[in-house]
Design an enzyme around this catalytic site. Sequence first.
Site, PDB file in Angstrom:
ATOM      1  N   ASP A 349      29.181  -2.808   4.261  1.00  0.00           N
ATOM      2  CA  ASP A 349      29.713  -1.480   4.464  1.00  0.00           C
ATOM      3  C   ASP A 349      29.943  -1.266   5.961  1.00  0.00           C
ATOM      4  O   ASP A 349      29.105  -1.647   6.787  1.00  0.00           O
ATOM      5  CB  ASP A 349      28.686  -0.464   3.943  1.00  0.00           C
ATOM      6  CG  ASP A 349      29.208   0.947   3.989  1.00  0.00           C
ATOM      7  OD1 ASP A 349      30.239   1.205   3.343  1.00  0.00           O
ATOM      8  OD2 ASP A 349      28.596   1.788   4.667  1.00  0.00           O
ATOM      9  N   GLU A 380      34.115  -4.161   5.323  1.00  0.00           N
ATOM     10  CA  GLU A 380      35.112  -3.203   5.789  1.00  0.00           C
ATOM     11  C   GLU A 380      35.278  -3.406   7.293  1.00  0.00           C
ATOM     12  O   GLU A 380      34.328  -3.164   8.047  1.00  0.00           O
ATOM     13  CB  GLU A 380      34.608  -1.770   5.549  1.00  0.00           C
ATOM     14  CG  GLU A 380      34.481  -1.383   4.096  1.00  0.00           C
ATOM     15  CD  GLU A 380      34.014   0.061   3.947  1.00  0.00           C
ATOM     16  OE1 GLU A 380      34.686   0.827   3.257  1.00  0.00           O
ATOM     17  OE2 GLU A 380      32.970   0.419   4.534  1.00  0.00           O
TER      18      GLU A 380
END
Length: 666
Positions: A349, A380
């Site tokens: 994340d 990400e």
Amino acid sequence: MRDMTGKRTPLQWKELFESEQFAQEYFYEGDDLGAAYEPEQTVFKVWAPTAERVELKLYKTGSDQEPGSGILRQMPMARGEKGVWQAAVKGDMAGVYYTYLVTADKETKECADIYGRACGVNGQRSMVADLAATNPDGWEQEHVALQTEKNPKSPVIYEVHVKDFSNDGHSGVPSGYRGKFKAFTCMQTGLDGDLSKPTCVAYLKKLGITHVHLLPMYDYGSVDEADSAEQFNWGYDPVNYNVPEGSYSTDPFHGEVRIRECKEMIQALHSAGIRVVMDVVYNHTYSPDSWFQRTVPYYYYRLNEDGSFSNGSVCSNDTASERPMYRKFMTDSVVYWAKEYHLDGFRFDLMGLHDTETMNAIRKALNELPYGEQILMYGEPWAGGPTAMASGFQQAVKANVELLDEKIAIFNDDTRDSIKGSVFFAGEPGFVNGKEGMEDKIRSSVLAWCDQKGGYRPHGPGQVISYVSAHDNYTLWDKLCLTKCGEPDFRKRDEAVLVQNRLAAGIYFTCLGIPFFQAGEEGARTKLGISDSYCSSAGINQLDWTRIYEYNDLVEYYAGLIALHQDFSIWKNDGMEALDRIRFLDAPKGTVAFCLAGTAADKWKELAVIYNAGRENADIGLPEGCWRMITEGAGFTRDRNGGLQAAGEIREKVRAAAMSVTILGR
Ligand code: CA
């Protein structure tokens, strides 16, 4: 170095922790932090170099609200090398709960163990675990069949939340297991019990995906585990990083249960031939008043120039991956999950908040495990906002993708937004829903942006995740409804939206890169236009298995794309040489056409793929040869074994239907 009260200010801590001297004096390399359980004794070790005193407190239960609660013992720990405090306790300590009382800068705080591997309800106390006793039957060997597969499938990743997966009352899962890890162990489930309409794991097997990517499943703080039935959260609010989440277990009060049930889930998926990826959130903690902060104040966080917490996560704090002991924590934690829980991949994340050195160190540590190179890593490549990373480090953002190991992939927002429009502007369309002039961006998407036309330089298509939807932002269905004229009706079957949905899927599944999709995208999943449903009800978030069968034609289309993906080697090709196998064909406005060269091992010498986003059919000239139609865009024909069938003899040119992906083979 002290403020008026005689305590250090946050900036004074920062200065201390950024000094070379601190790193040299206190970096601890040992692999024995946490509670090392043996039947005769347990040794507790905690790194707390700034502490003046540390005590170990042993409890009978994980909270004071349980029957039989009480304190067993409280004892001082001894300071050893590199600021590691230690205590050994004789006897079989399995199932005993514990905390540390850390006195630093004249304040005493109670905290769970950041290296704790088990915990009580709501993660307030760690628990000593006999991990071997949590292994389900056959655990030691369960991973071997997948790890030693001769021809591993090309990854197709399915992103799902543990509770979403089975919480629907129509899921066919027994009520006590709905929304839990245990639901994944129910291998024969069907819509309202009708096994001819498989749900959950049986459905995934049929769909053909290779990897289930689970939204955070370690212990997080936003759901009360003592009463979780009516609660829901995505879980991006970590509390105990090395412990499974209690609300997904059938008993959050006994620390060993969640561990065993999490392992059972992974074992069941593996037995269905499906690998498991875990979403990890090392970039921030649920609250800045975390076990990290209570153990070593301000060490684990980035601070702004004014001493406030850096907040690039937009979740109140940013952890400091560049600090040696946090880098070590992240690496140790990922390796622990890979080894203890047999995981096959990690999704980071807000990876853009981490530094590239840390990400590469984690990759290296995974590679060193047996079959570790098979473990996927992706993340990400962005942050929520600016972060106060120490100077001399580079953020693992898209612009720095070339600094990352070639086996660390990034989500590609350029492919995502080119196909169906920006995630930030609901009404803005992309190639499939009416935006003109997108052909160049779609051609770059086909090449997984390895043509460098996005201004960044992936090492190859294996470093790129090609996708259009994930848990964040609108579901694909909702986004397509929102870019139509008029008031959207998300629930209604809409043939025009279905056509766009198929076109979008047909595109990213034939692009280079690793295909990834949000669970239910293949069944027109709707969240009724809610883009950020992290704390919406379970009803909004959960998979609607009835709807999935209402859109079974769309599901079958996805299954065909997944089968095609496995049929043709170019999509298994991680390196730049894949680009040499692609040539673009002349194609009119609103269309993109290209050929993909096969290899001797492939079923096809060559595929021709045409994306026609226009409202008119388009005639596309084909290279010499006898071509056969695999799909005209609405579906695939499968043989009895599930193989894709092709038909006709097509030469010189093909009429590519409007708003469709046409695929031919020769
Ligand atoms: Ca929790």
